[in-house]
Design an enzyme around this catalytic site. Structure first.
Site, short mmCIF file in Angstrom:
data_model
loop_
_atom_site.label_atom_id
_atom_site.label_comp_id
_atom_site.label_asym_id
_atom_site.label_seq_id
_atom_site.Cartn_x
_atom_site.Cartn_y
_atom_site.Cartn_z
N THR A 110 50.61 -68.53 19.79
CA THR A 110 50.78 -69.30 18.56
C THR A 110 50.93 -70.78 18.90
O THR A 110 51.81 -71.16 19.65
CB THR A 110 52.03 -68.80 17.81
OG1 THR A 110 51.99 -67.38 17.79
CG2 THR A 110 52.08 -69.34 16.40
N GLU B 108 56.51 -60.34 13.56
CA GLU B 108 55.81 -61.63 13.41
C GLU B 108 54.41 -61.34 12.92
O GLU B 108 53.73 -60.46 13.45
CB GLU B 108 55.70 -62.33 14.76
CG GLU B 108 56.98 -62.86 15.30
CD GLU B 108 56.75 -63.52 16.66
OE1 GLU B 108 55.61 -63.60 17.13
OE2 GLU B 108 57.74 -63.93 17.24
N GLU C 289 62.39 -70.34 11.83
CA GLU C 289 62.42 -70.26 13.29
C GLU C 289 61.84 -71.58 13.79
O GLU C 289 60.67 -71.89 13.53
CB GLU C 289 61.61 -69.08 13.82
CG GLU C 289 61.61 -69.07 15.36
CD GLU C 289 61.03 -67.82 15.98
OE1 GLU C 289 61.10 -66.73 15.37
OE2 GLU C 289 60.49 -67.93 17.10
N ARG D 259 45.24 -57.76 19.64
CA ARG D 259 45.01 -57.91 21.08
C ARG D 259 46.13 -57.29 21.93
O ARG D 259 45.90 -56.94 23.07
CB ARG D 259 44.82 -59.38 21.46
CG ARG D 259 46.06 -60.21 21.34
CD ARG D 259 45.85 -61.61 21.85
NE ARG D 259 44.96 -62.36 20.98
CZ ARG D 259 44.98 -63.70 20.93
NH1 ARG D 259 45.79 -64.38 21.70
NH2 ARG D 259 44.17 -64.34 20.10
N HIS E 89 59.67 -69.82 21.44
CA HIS E 89 58.36 -70.15 21.97
C HIS E 89 58.47 -70.92 23.28
O HIS E 89 58.97 -72.03 23.30
CB HIS E 89 57.46 -70.94 21.00
CG HIS E 89 56.01 -70.63 21.25
ND1 HIS E 89 55.30 -71.18 22.25
CD2 HIS E 89 55.18 -69.73 20.65
CE1 HIS E 89 54.08 -70.67 22.26
NE2 HIS E 89 53.99 -69.78 21.30
N HIS F 104 54.58 -59.11 17.52
CA HIS F 104 53.61 -59.86 16.74
C HIS F 104 52.37 -58.98 16.56
O HIS F 104 51.68 -58.67 17.54
CB HIS F 104 53.25 -61.15 17.50
CG HIS F 104 52.34 -62.08 16.75
ND1 HIS F 104 52.01 -63.33 17.22
CD2 HIS F 104 51.69 -61.95 15.56
CE1 HIS F 104 51.22 -63.93 16.35
NE2 HIS F 104 50.99 -63.10 15.35
N ASN G 138 60.89 -60.30 22.68
CA ASN G 138 59.52 -60.09 22.22
C ASN G 138 58.78 -59.26 23.28
O ASN G 138 58.65 -59.70 24.44
CB ASN G 138 58.85 -61.45 22.01
CG ASN G 138 57.43 -61.32 21.52
OD1 ASN G 138 56.67 -60.48 22.03
ND2 ASN G 138 57.03 -62.12 20.56
N HIS H 8 53.92 -58.55 25.36
CA HIS H 8 53.14 -58.56 26.60
C HIS H 8 53.25 -57.26 27.39
O HIS H 8 52.48 -57.06 28.34
CB HIS H 8 53.43 -59.82 27.41
CG HIS H 8 53.00 -61.03 26.64
ND1 HIS H 8 51.70 -61.16 26.15
CD2 HIS H 8 53.68 -62.11 26.19
CE1 HIS H 8 51.62 -62.29 25.46
NE2 HIS H 8 52.80 -62.88 25.48
N ARG I 76 48.95 -59.03 15.62
CA ARG I 76 47.91 -60.04 15.39
C ARG I 76 46.72 -59.42 14.68
O ARG I 76 46.44 -58.22 14.82
CB ARG I 76 47.47 -60.66 16.72
CG ARG I 76 48.56 -61.48 17.40
CD ARG I 76 48.00 -62.18 18.62
NE ARG I 76 47.18 -63.31 18.27
CZ ARG I 76 47.57 -64.59 18.34
NH1 ARG I 76 48.77 -64.88 18.79
NH2 ARG I 76 46.77 -65.55 17.99
N1 PXP Z 1 58.57 -66.97 18.33
C1 PXP Z 1 57.36 -66.94 17.74
C2 PXP Z 1 57.26 -67.22 16.29
C3 PXP Z 1 56.21 -66.60 18.48
O1 PXP Z 1 55.00 -66.56 17.87
C4 PXP Z 1 56.35 -66.28 19.85
C5 PXP Z 1 55.15 -65.88 20.65
O2 PXP Z 1 54.63 -64.69 20.15
C6 PXP Z 1 57.63 -66.32 20.40
C7 PXP Z 1 58.73 -66.68 19.63
C8 PXP Z 1 57.89 -65.96 21.82
O3 PXP Z 1 57.28 -66.89 22.66
P1 PXP Z 1 57.26 -66.67 24.20
O4 PXP Z 1 56.45 -65.44 24.47
O5 PXP Z 1 56.63 -67.91 24.73
O6 PXP Z 1 58.69 -66.49 24.65
#
Ligand code: PXP
Length: 241
Positions: free
Chosen positions: A101, A70, A151, A49, A190, A43, A7, A10, A45
């Site tokens: 989330t 996402e 998930e 952001r 997550h 993601h 992901n 960031h 949003r």
């Molecule tokens: N899975 C989902 C559905 C999420 O919303 C997120 C955060 O955007 C993640 C995985 C990844 O989480 P993390 O950034 O804490 O690894």
């Protein structure tokens, strides 16, 4: 074989801190793939952001592995997904004021709406994954929507330690088993880090882990390619040296 979805939200968070053009998540996705990422997750949003519409559009063209979008189950986001056609969509709950989330989707509490959204996306050839807690009611409700994936939310597992963590891991194991028995494929994510991911990676039937914050945090210090490579190793049971 278990796969790693990186992901890259960031990377965009850093860019948006100055509303500039760097670092570009499109470049980050390419580097993550070169380092062994099996998929790229973003993601989009409602408040934009971090990821912007432009990022998702370009990533659709450049990602060579698979692109997991996402998003919240809103009409706006469904329209964007139908237009961009990611390889799959993960539906997540979203509140503007949350930092990330929090908690899984309550599918059982909005069955008709979720049935409708899953059907709309999947009829257009976009498989849907539902981000849920490892809870039997939510798993059954997810299966009833016809979604191809769930998930499982690892947020509770990562927050606790010791015996409590073992209990949360067992809930994830059971959740995985129940979802597979109902014909769904299973991802998880997550809050996973280099130190807590391996037990989740070992759960039978687990297909993909989506990991963002920990990889990007490490990448700031050691570089993205190394950070991705090291997470791939952790998943395979090689601890960080
Ligand atoms: N899975 C989902 C559905 C999420 O919303 C997120 C955060 O955007 C993640 C995985 C990844 O989480 P993390 O950034 O804490 O690894």
């Amino acid at each position: 074989m278990l796969t790693l979805g990186v992901n890259i939200d960031h990377v965009a968070t850093i860019r948006q801190a100055r509303r500039t053009v760097e670092p570009d998540p499109v470049a980050a996705a390419a580097l993550a793939e070169l380092a062994g990422a099996d998929g790229i997750t973003v993601h989009l949003r409602e408040d934009r952001r971090h990821m912007q519409d432009r990022d998702v559009r370009i990533l659709r063209e450049t990602v060579r592995t698979h692109l997991n979008l996402e998003m919240a189950a809103t009409d706006e986001m469904v329209g964007i997904a139908l237009d961009i056609k990611p390889d799959y969509v993960t539906l997540v709950p979203e509140r503007r004021e949350e930092v990330t989330t929090e908690g899984g989707l309550n599918i059982a509490g909005q069955q008709t709406r979720m049935d409708e959204v899953v059907d709309k996306l999947q009829s257009a050839g976009i498989p849907v994954s539902l981000f849920i807690d490892p809870d039997e009611t939510q798993i059954k409700a997810s299966a009833a929507t016809g979604a191809k994936f769930v998930e499982l939310h690892t947020g509770k597992y990562v927050e606790v330690k010791g015996e409590e963590q073992a209990k949360e891991l067992e809930l994830l194991r059971l959740g995985c088993e129940q979802s597979l028995a109902l014909g769904m494929r299973v991802n998880a994510g997550h809050g996973l880090t280099y130190w807590n991911t391996y037990p989740v990676a070992q759960l039978p039937g687990m297909e993909e882990l989506n990991i963002g914050h920990s990889i990007i945090s490490r990448a700031v210090l050691v570089g993205l390619e190394r950070a991705v490579r090291e997470m791939k190793q952790v998943i395979m049971g090689v601890p960080l040296s």
